[in-house]
Design an enzyme around this catalytic site. Structure first.
Site, PDB file in Angstrom:
ATOM      1  N   GLY A 251       0.806  -1.231   0.000  1.00  0.00           N
ATOM      2  CA  GLY A 251       0.000   0.000   0.000  1.00  0.00           C
ATOM      3  C   GLY A 251       0.828   1.265   0.000  1.00  0.00           C
ATOM      4  O   GLY A 251       0.308   2.361   0.178  1.00  0.00           O
TER       5      GLY A 251
ATOM      6  N   ASP B  61       4.974  -1.291 -13.706  1.00  0.00           N
ATOM      7  CA  ASP B  61       5.450  -1.931 -12.482  1.00  0.00           C
ATOM      8  C   ASP B  61       6.003  -3.326 -12.770  1.00  0.00           C
ATOM      9  O   ASP B  61       7.038  -3.736 -12.246  1.00  0.00           O
ATOM     10  CB  ASP B  61       4.310  -2.034 -11.457  1.00  0.00           C
ATOM     11  CG  ASP B  61       3.659  -0.690 -11.187  1.00  0.00           C
ATOM     12  OD1 ASP B  61       4.272   0.343 -11.529  1.00  0.00           O
ATOM     13  OD2 ASP B  61       2.536  -0.671 -10.655  1.00  0.00           O
TER      14      ASP B  61
ATOM     15  N   SER C 286       2.352  -5.487  -5.429  1.00  0.00           N
ATOM     16  CA  SER C 286       1.600  -6.428  -6.269  1.00  0.00           C
ATOM     17  C   SER C 286       2.444  -6.927  -7.442  1.00  0.00           C
ATOM     18  O   SER C 286       2.448  -8.128  -7.741  1.00  0.00           O
ATOM     19  CB  SER C 286       0.285  -5.819  -6.752  1.00  0.00           C
ATOM     20  OG  SER C 286       0.478  -4.524  -7.244  1.00  0.00           O
TER      21      SER C 286
HETATM   22  C1  GLA Z   1       0.357   2.307 -10.684  1.00  0.00           C
HETATM   23  C2  GLA Z   1       0.119   1.407 -11.887  1.00  0.00           C
HETATM   24  C3  GLA Z   1       1.107   1.699 -13.006  1.00  0.00           C
HETATM   25  C4  GLA Z   1       1.168   3.188 -13.323  1.00  0.00           C
HETATM   26  C5  GLA Z   1       1.308   4.003 -12.049  1.00  0.00           C
HETATM   27  C6  GLA Z   1       1.205   5.480 -12.306  1.00  0.00           C
HETATM   28  O1  GLA Z   1       1.583   2.006 -10.106  1.00  0.00           O
HETATM   29  O2  GLA Z   1       0.227   0.059 -11.504  1.00  0.00           O
HETATM   30  O3  GLA Z   1       0.768   0.943 -14.142  1.00  0.00           O
HETATM   31  O4  GLA Z   1       0.054   3.579 -14.074  1.00  0.00           O
HETATM   32  O5  GLA Z   1       0.330   3.667 -11.081  1.00  0.00           O
HETATM   33  O6  GLA Z   1       2.305   5.914 -13.033  1.00  0.00           O
END
Ligand code: GLA
Length: 394
Positions: free
Chosen positions: A134, A184, A140
């Site tokens: 979080g 990510d 994740s």
């Molecule tokens: C989260 C999402 C990513 C991206 C960011 C914002 O981390 O998982 O894919 O969109 O927000 O940059």
């Protein structure tokens, strides 16, 4: 106990079979390029030295069972039943949210490769992590990356890291139900020591960009506000919808296809809110390109103003910051940070500051003091180092 030994110990409570192996994948910090990924744009994240560990043992039947230190009860599904479980429909969730990540990866792997499930071995998977949950540090993606790397090896699927990142995103989008981009998962799969990943989210081409924080006498401080957020609900999806509307009005496939020169026309064609969402994406893409150039030409001490401009754009145009994030950024800058900005999806989570080695203590104290003065719960602050992506550890 380290997360690796926690995963091993948890596996031992599930099965007496010796572990077939251990894998891990990291969380990430995004240095710059926020909400640009699902607009086919540019991002510059790096993997951090906080990882999720998976210990896996093969079973004699065709069942997948997952257990995590987040929840005492393991969850099991017959491999052949994965297509009945996913995609999950709102209000009809059949597995707890944490289990949808690893089981969703198993489902997405089968889906992506078209492998015949009757040829796959059942597995027990134990998961433990030291990526804060979080905090906007992609706990994740770390679960997805470690599980994907493990199953790819054990099932002999031979997918490359980019394909595994896509599998992770499919799990996140369709199994968990969070409409995120691919940044990510790419950072978690492809991270390198002392470097960031410059990613073109349209072509998925990556360039490794040397960060050299240490050589420049800098550290990257994470200021976790502990304001929790969820991208499966609310603001994240709304921002994404605004961006799609903006692209449609401008007649382009994605906001990636606009440049700064298109902004005056955009301002005339759309309402103020949509325009400001578009302006954030267009200027942020440019800031990513400028940051890459500044890092290459002049090193990390030269990127401070770009980080600060990125934060202002998220606060004022994209409106995804929070009072706690603004307080952390302002206090860090006032105490001498080279640059600072919120990182990740927003609405909570963490901010980052680039700080000279000998100012880290002073910046932390200033942020703590500013939180106390505003009546906010104390933040959790720690430095991170750019680290290696998903790998097999044993
Ligand atoms: C989260 C999402 C990513 C991206 C960011 C914002 O981390 O998982 O894919 O969109 O927000 O940059």
């Amino acid at each position: 106990m380290t997360a690796a030994s926690e995963a091993r110990a948890l596996l031992a409570t599930l099965t007496r079979t010796a572990s077939s192996g251990e894998w891990s994948a990291p969380g990430r910090v995004n240095l710059i390029g926020e909400h640009t990924d699902y607009n086919d744009g540019f991002v510059l994240p790096f993997a951090i030295d906080h990882r999720t560990h998976v210990a896996l043992a093969e079973r004699t039947d065709a069942t997948i069972r997952v257990a995590s230190t987040f929840d005492a009860a393991p969850v099991e599904v017959a491999l052949s039943a994965l297509p009945d479980v996913f995609p999950q429909r709102d209000g009809h969730e059949t597995v707890p949210e944490w289990a949808a990540y690893p089981l969703g990866v198993a489902w997405a792997l089968v889906h992506a490769t078209g492998v015949d499930v009757s040829t796959l071995t059942g597995v027990d998977i134990a998961i433990a992590s030291d990526v804060p949950v979080g905090a906007g540090l992609s706990s994740s993606a770390a679960i997805e990356g470690s599980t994907a790397a493990a199953l790819n090896d054990v099932w002999g699927l031979q997918l490359d890291p980019v394909a595994l990142a896509r599998v992770g995103r499919t799990a996140e989008n369709d199994a968990v139900g969070a409409p995120t981009g691919i940044m990510d998962q790419m950072a978690s799969m492809l991270g390198r020591t002392d470097a960031a990943i410059f990613l073109d989210c349209r072509s998925l081409e990556t360039t490794i960009v040397d960060l050299g924080f240490d050589r420049a006498g800098l550290e990257l401080l994470v200021m976790d506000t502990r304001v929790s957020h969820s991208h499966a609900t609310g603001g994240y999806g709304e921002r994404r919808a605004s961006c799609e509307r903006g692209a449609e009005i401008m007649g382009v496939p994605a906001l990636r296809d606009l440049s700064l020169a298109d902004l005056p026309r955009a301002e005339q064609l759309m309402d103020d809110v949509t325009f400001r969402r578009v302006r954030h994406i267009v200027t942020e893409n440019q800031r990513v390109l400028d940051t890459v150039r500044a890092l290459e030409d002049d090193g990390p001490a030269a990127i401070g103003a770009l980080l600060v401009a990125s934060h202002a754009s998220m606060r004022d145009d994209f409106e995804i910051s929070a009072p706690e994030l603004d307080t952390a950024v302002d206090a860090a800058l006032a105490a001498g940070a080279v640059g600072a900005r919120m990182t990740g999806g927003g609405f909570g989570g963490a901010a980052i500051a680039l700080v000279a080695h000998d100012r880290v203590g002073a910046v932390k104290d200033a942020v703590d003091a500013a939180f106390a003065a505003s009546g906010f719960a104390a933040p959790v602050q720690f430095t991170v180092t750019p680290s290696q992506g998903a790998r097999r550890d044993a």
